[in-house]
Design a protein around this motif. Structure first.
Motif, PDB file in Angstrom:
ATOM      1  N   MET A 248       0.837  -1.202   0.000  1.00 16.21           N
ATOM      2  CA  MET A 248       0.000   0.000   0.000  1.00 16.21           C
ATOM      3  C   MET A 248       0.870   1.250   0.000  1.00 16.21           C
ATOM      4  O   MET A 248       1.843   1.340   0.758  1.00 16.21           O
TER       5      MET A 248
ATOM      6  N   PHE B 147       6.931   4.754  -1.964  1.00 20.53           N
ATOM      7  CA  PHE B 147       6.262   6.048  -1.969  1.00 20.53           C
ATOM      8  C   PHE B 147       6.096   6.549  -3.400  1.00 20.53           C
ATOM      9  O   PHE B 147       6.785   6.104  -4.329  1.00 20.53           O
TER      10      PHE B 147
ATOM     11  N   ARG C  14       1.261   4.942   0.982  1.00 25.08           N
ATOM     12  CA  ARG C  14       0.635   5.883   1.910  1.00 25.08           C
ATOM     13  C   ARG C  14       1.203   7.295   1.820  1.00 25.08           C
ATOM     14  O   ARG C  14       0.590   8.244   2.303  1.00 25.08           O
ATOM     15  N   LYS C  15       2.394   7.431   1.206  1.00 31.30           N
ATOM     16  CA  LYS C  15       3.070   8.728   1.223  1.00 31.30           C
ATOM     17  C   LYS C  15       3.457   9.162  -0.196  1.00 31.30           C
ATOM     18  O   LYS C  15       3.756   8.332  -1.049  1.00 31.30           O
TER      19      LYS C  15
ATOM     20  N   GLU D 265       9.234   2.656   3.559  1.00 37.56           N
ATOM     21  CA  GLU D 265       8.026   2.413   2.775  1.00 37.56           C
ATOM     22  C   GLU D 265       8.229   2.801   1.310  1.00 37.56           C
ATOM     23  O   GLU D 265       8.959   3.742   1.016  1.00 37.56           O
TER      24      GLU D 265
ATOM     25  N   ILE E 125      -3.773   9.040  -1.344  1.00 39.46           N
ATOM     26  CA  ILE E 125      -2.598   9.402  -0.539  1.00 39.46           C
ATOM     27  C   ILE E 125      -2.853  10.753   0.109  1.00 39.46           C
ATOM     28  O   ILE E 125      -3.116  11.743  -0.588  1.00 39.46           O
ATOM     29  N   ASP E 126      -2.766  10.819   1.436  1.00 42.54           N
ATOM     30  CA  ASP E 126      -2.984  12.106   2.103  1.00 42.54           C
ATOM     31  C   ASP E 126      -1.818  12.516   2.999  1.00 42.54           C
ATOM     32  O   ASP E 126      -1.908  13.487   3.743  1.00 42.54           O
ATOM     33  N   ASP E 127      -0.700  11.792   2.929  1.00 45.09           N
ATOM     34  CA  ASP E 127       0.530  12.151   3.647  1.00 45.09           C
ATOM     35  C   ASP E 127       1.530  12.603   2.588  1.00 45.09           C
ATOM     36  O   ASP E 127       2.084  11.776   1.853  1.00 45.09           O
TER      37      ASP E 127
END
Length: 289
Positions: free
Chosen positions: A1, A124, A3-4, A122, A48-50
C-alpha cells in the motif's frame, strides 16, 4: 500500500523570470488554481494524504497556500460567502502536507533524498511539482495499481515523437501487456538512433525505499547534479522495475509556451468560461486571417 507522496518543488524557475523572482513557479496559476494544487489533488485522489513537499529558498508561498488563513476565513464568514469559506477550509484540510527544504540545487535525485527520513522504509509516490496530469483515473492511482499488481518500482511513461526522444529520459524493456513494460534500461536524453523506445518518463513514479541507497551511490551527472534517472538505473540492476504507459495527458508547466497552452485548454473545460472564451479565440484567429 502506498501511503506517502513526495513532491519536489525546489527548482528556481528561471524559465519564468521575472515572474519567479519572488514567486515559486509551482504557484503560477492555471486560471485561478496554482499548479501545485493540481498535483496535491492528484495525490489525494489517488488515496494518498501524507504528502511531503521538497521546497527551497523563496518557496514560502507554497507553505502558506496549504495552511489555514484565519483572517481570510473570518472575512468570508462575515460576508456570508459560504462557498469560498468551504473551499478555503477544504484546501487546508485536503491532506497532511509537510515541508522540508533542499539547501542547495543539486538535482532531482538530491531533492528526493531529502525525503528519506519522512518516507522511512516504505515505498512512496513521486509527483513532479511543475507537471499537471489531465486524466479520468488519476495517473498516480494508475501507477499504484501497477505497483500492487507487480510488486516493483514503477515509472509513468508516455509516447513521444521519435525525433524528440533526445529531450527526455527514455525507457526500454520487455512488454508484459499493452501498457506495462518490465524495464532493462533507462537512458537520459539519448540520440534517436540510440533510443531503446519512444517511451519517455512523464514525471510520476512509485519508488521503493532502496532508491535512497541508490542516490547515495550516484555520482553527479548532467549539470553537475545528481540525476534521478541515474539513481533509478542503479536500482534497476538490483530489483524489478516497471513502466506504465499512462492514460491521460501530461501538461509540463516548466516552460512558457506549454503554460499558455495548458491555460487555454483548461479554460475551455470550465463551464463558466468555455463558450465566451471559445468565441474570443475564434474572433482573434479570424482577425489575424
Amino acid at each position: 500500500m502506498i501511503r506517502k507522496a513526495v513532491i519536489p518543488a525546489a527548482g528556481l524557475g528561471t524559465r519564468f523570470l521575472p515572474a519567479t523572482k519572488s514567486m515559486p513557479k509551482e504557484m503560477l496559476p492555471i486560471i485561478d488554481i496554482p499548479t501545485i494544487q493540481y498535483v496535491v489533488q492528484e495525490a489525494v485522489d489517488s488515496g494518498i494524504d501524507d504528502i511531503l513537499i521538497i521546497s527551497g529558498k523563496g518557496k514560502r508561498a507554497i507553505e502558506d497556500h496549504f495552511d489555514r488563513n484565519f483572517e481570510l476565513e473570518a472575512r468570508l464568514e462575515e460576508k456570508e460567502d459560504q462557498a469560498w469559506f468551504n473551499e478555503m477550509r477544504r484546501l487546508s484540510d485536503m491532506a497532511n502536507v509537510h515541508f522540508v527544504r533542499q539547501k542547495e540545487a543539486n538535482g532531482l535525485g538530491d531533492a528526493i533524498y531529502y525525503a528519506r527520513h519522512h518516507v522511512g522504509d516504505e515505498p512512496f509516490a513521486v509527483l513532479l511539482g511543475d507537471t499537471i496530469m489531465d486524466s479520468v483515473i488519476p495517473v498516480t492511482r494508475q501507477l499504484v495499481d501497477t505497483y500492487e499488481q507487480y510488486g516493483g518500482s514503477v515509472i509513468g511513461v508516455e509516447t513521444v515523437p521519435h525525433d524528440k526522444v533526445n529531450r527526455y529520459g527514455i525507457v526500454g524493456g520487455k512488454a508484459l501487456s499493452d501498457t506495462i513494460l518490465q524495464l532493462d534500461t533507462l537512458i537520459e536524453k539519448p540520440a534517436p538512433e540510440n533510443a531503446p523506445s519512444d517511451l519517455a518518463i512523464a514525471g510520476r513514479y512509485i519508488l521503493s525505499p532502496e532508491i535512497f541507497d541508490a542516490i547515495e551511490n550516484t555520482p553527479k551527472g548532467k549539470n553537475n547534479e545528481i540525476q534521478l534517472t541515474d539513481s533509478m538505473l542503479l536500482l534497476l540492476k538490483r530489483e524489478n522495475f516497471f513502466a506504465h504507459l499512462i492514460e491521460g495527458k501530461r501538461h509540463d508547466i516548466g516552460n512558457k509556451l506549454d503554460f499558455l497552452k495548458t491555460t487555454v485548454e483548461f479554460a475551455l473545460k470550465r463551464k463558466e468560461f468555455a463558450a465566451p472564451f471559445r468565441e474570443f479565440l475564434k474572433d482573434i484567429l479570424k482577425a489575424e486571417g
